[in-house]
Scaffold this motif. Sequence first.
Motif, short mmCIF file in Angstrom:
data_model
loop_
_atom_site.label_atom_id
_atom_site.label_comp_id
_atom_site.label_asym_id
_atom_site.label_seq_id
_atom_site.Cartn_x
_atom_site.Cartn_y
_atom_site.Cartn_z
N ILE A 180 0.84 -1.20 0.00
CA ILE A 180 0.00 0.00 0.00
C ILE A 180 0.87 1.25 0.00
O ILE A 180 0.62 2.20 -0.75
N ARG A 181 1.91 1.25 0.84
CA ARG A 181 2.83 2.39 0.84
C ARG A 181 3.54 2.53 -0.50
O ARG A 181 3.82 3.65 -0.96
N GLY A 182 3.81 1.39 -1.14
CA GLY A 182 4.41 1.45 -2.47
C GLY A 182 3.51 2.14 -3.48
O GLY A 182 3.97 2.91 -4.33
N GLY A 183 2.21 1.86 -3.40
CA GLY A 183 1.27 2.56 -4.28
C GLY A 183 1.22 4.04 -4.02
O GLY A 183 1.19 4.86 -4.95
N LEU A 184 1.22 4.41 -2.74
CA LEU A 184 1.25 5.84 -2.39
C LEU A 184 2.54 6.49 -2.88
O LEU A 184 2.51 7.65 -3.35
N ARG A 185 3.63 5.76 -2.83
CA ARG A 185 4.90 6.30 -3.30
C ARG A 185 4.88 6.53 -4.82
O ARG A 185 5.42 7.52 -5.31
N GLU A 186 4.26 5.62 -5.56
CA GLU A 186 4.15 5.80 -7.01
C GLU A 186 3.38 7.08 -7.34
O GLU A 186 3.71 7.78 -8.30
N VAL A 187 2.37 7.39 -6.53
CA VAL A 187 1.61 8.63 -6.74
C VAL A 187 2.44 9.84 -6.34
O VAL A 187 2.52 10.83 -7.06
N ALA A 188 3.09 9.76 -5.16
CA ALA A 188 3.84 10.90 -4.63
C ALA A 188 5.00 11.30 -5.52
O ALA A 188 5.36 12.48 -5.59
N THR A 189 5.61 10.34 -6.20
CA THR A 189 6.75 10.66 -7.06
C THR A 189 6.34 11.20 -8.42
O THR A 189 7.21 11.53 -9.23
N ARG A 190 5.04 11.27 -8.66
CA ARG A 190 4.53 11.85 -9.92
C ARG A 190 3.58 12.99 -9.55
O ARG A 190 2.39 12.78 -9.35
N PRO A 191 4.10 14.21 -9.46
CA PRO A 191 3.26 15.34 -9.01
C PRO A 191 1.99 15.50 -9.84
O PRO A 191 0.94 15.87 -9.30
N TRP A 192 2.06 15.24 -11.13
CA TRP A 192 0.88 15.41 -11.98
C TRP A 192 -0.23 14.43 -11.60
O TRP A 192 -1.41 14.75 -11.67
N VAL A 193 0.15 13.22 -11.16
CA VAL A 193 -0.84 12.25 -10.71
C VAL A 193 -1.45 12.69 -9.38
O VAL A 193 -2.67 12.66 -9.19
N ALA A 194 -0.59 13.11 -8.46
CA ALA A 194 -1.05 13.48 -7.13
C ALA A 194 -2.02 14.66 -7.17
O ALA A 194 -3.07 14.64 -6.51
N VAL A 195 -1.70 15.69 -7.96
CA VAL A 195 -2.56 16.88 -7.95
C VAL A 195 -3.88 16.62 -8.67
O VAL A 195 -4.92 17.17 -8.28
N ILE A 196 -3.88 15.77 -9.68
CA ILE A 196 -5.14 15.48 -10.36
C ILE A 196 -6.04 14.61 -9.47
O ILE A 196 -7.26 14.75 -9.47
N MET A 197 -5.43 13.73 -8.67
CA MET A 197 -6.24 12.99 -7.69
C MET A 197 -6.83 13.94 -6.66
O MET A 197 -8.01 13.81 -6.28
N ALA A 198 -6.01 14.90 -6.18
CA ALA A 198 -6.54 15.89 -5.24
C ALA A 198 -7.63 16.72 -5.88
O ALA A 198 -8.63 17.07 -5.23
N GLN A 199 -7.47 17.05 -7.15
CA GLN A 199 -8.50 17.77 -7.89
C GLN A 199 -9.82 17.01 -7.87
O GLN A 199 -10.89 17.59 -7.64
N GLY A 200 -9.75 15.69 -8.09
CA GLY A 200 -10.96 14.88 -8.09
C GLY A 200 -11.68 14.93 -6.75
O GLY A 200 -12.91 14.99 -6.69
N THR A 201 -10.91 14.92 -5.65
CA THR A 201 -11.51 14.99 -4.33
C THR A 201 -12.24 16.31 -4.12
O THR A 201 -13.40 16.34 -3.68
N VAL A 202 -11.58 17.41 -4.43
CA VAL A 202 -12.17 18.74 -4.23
C VAL A 202 -13.39 18.93 -5.11
O VAL A 202 -14.45 19.40 -4.66
N GLN A 203 -13.27 18.54 -6.38
CA GLN A 203 -14.38 18.76 -7.30
C GLN A 203 -15.57 17.86 -6.99
O GLN A 203 -16.72 18.28 -7.17
#
Length: 385
Positions: A180-203
């Motif tokens: 699970i931490r490995g999956g989070l790390r894959e997201v964290a190391t790709r800023p474009w993935v992380a911010v678009i996921m955050a965008q989905g939460t806010v929207q």
Amino acid sequence: MALASQVIPERGAAAYGLVLAVNAGAMSLTMLFGGVAADRYSRTRVMLTGDMACIAGVGGYLAFGVHGPMGLLLGSAALIGLGTGIYEPAHRAALPQLVPEHLRQQANAVDSGTKRLAGAAGAALGGLLVAVGSVPIAYCIDILTFVVSALALAWIALPPVSNRGSEDAGDAQENLWQEIRGGLREVATRPWVAVIMAQGTVQMFLVYGPLFALVPVVAEERYAAGAFGILSACQFLGAMLGSIVAGRIKPRSPGVAAMHGLAPSAAVSLCLAFTVPLWAFAAVSVVAWAGISVFMVLWYTALQNGVPEDSQGRVFSLEAIASFGLQPFALALAPALALTIGFEALGIIGAVVLVLTTYGLLVVPGVRNLASTDMPAASHPATVR
């Protein structure tokens, strides 16, 4: 359709809402572990397991929808949520094993379009069966669709993308949180993935949740009977058109095109805020849902091409949680929020939030192209056996 027609008259609207809440909660809780399973084991076998859980859950609806303990009905809802949570990450991650990179955008467009078409046809069939009093037949047809899916998945039989599924039970449990931490790390190391996921939460919380909850209310209050049916048909039409467009375009900057696709949703929020003619609301809905389909196809394709194959199940599970995890809360709070601050204020806030969280993301590295320039792309598809 069948569940609502059974539960609401016999057990009340509150019971129906509780069933939906348990279903959504079970799906959200299971999604992350479903992503881990998709990266450990054969993705088609994981999906098949999800189908089996859904078959049991729909059977529970058939048996306990009207009669029987409420706990068994809620257990059936949890089974369907569990099955969906297991199925969805594996489904998104399985496509790259079947389709080469240069065809994935078209494949995702076909996937999106056929889901929209089947969803609309299923709703129409469900409404017809409920109207003629054939609710048990509706459930049986639902079960049959899962059976057909399970047979297809058993035939495809994709191989696992890693050997982690061969660990003994103790090691597998110990490594679960590491994965699970490995999956989070894959997201964290790709800023474009992380911010678009955050965008989905806010929207979802401030834009789409209120729209899903309040458009039926606005249609009933402002327009003639049947207005919500017209708007729903326009959403379907737009989604189908968007899927067709998404399968044909080759944008130089996929991220820019994806964000342009989301932008028309701001106009839907403004239609919530201000009284406009029904034809204008309908036209805006077509354009907005076409854009949403374009965004989703480009976004899913980018994740499939830009994330290592043996991490895609976990990344897609995190994406689903970020985008839809708050949906039940947003749907529950939207009516109360509209009564507190008014439809006009809520619609304007939604439009502003959508524009800011759409075009503001283009300054983040990688968002314009939906890709990381300093990291290798996903590996090539595995061979199907």
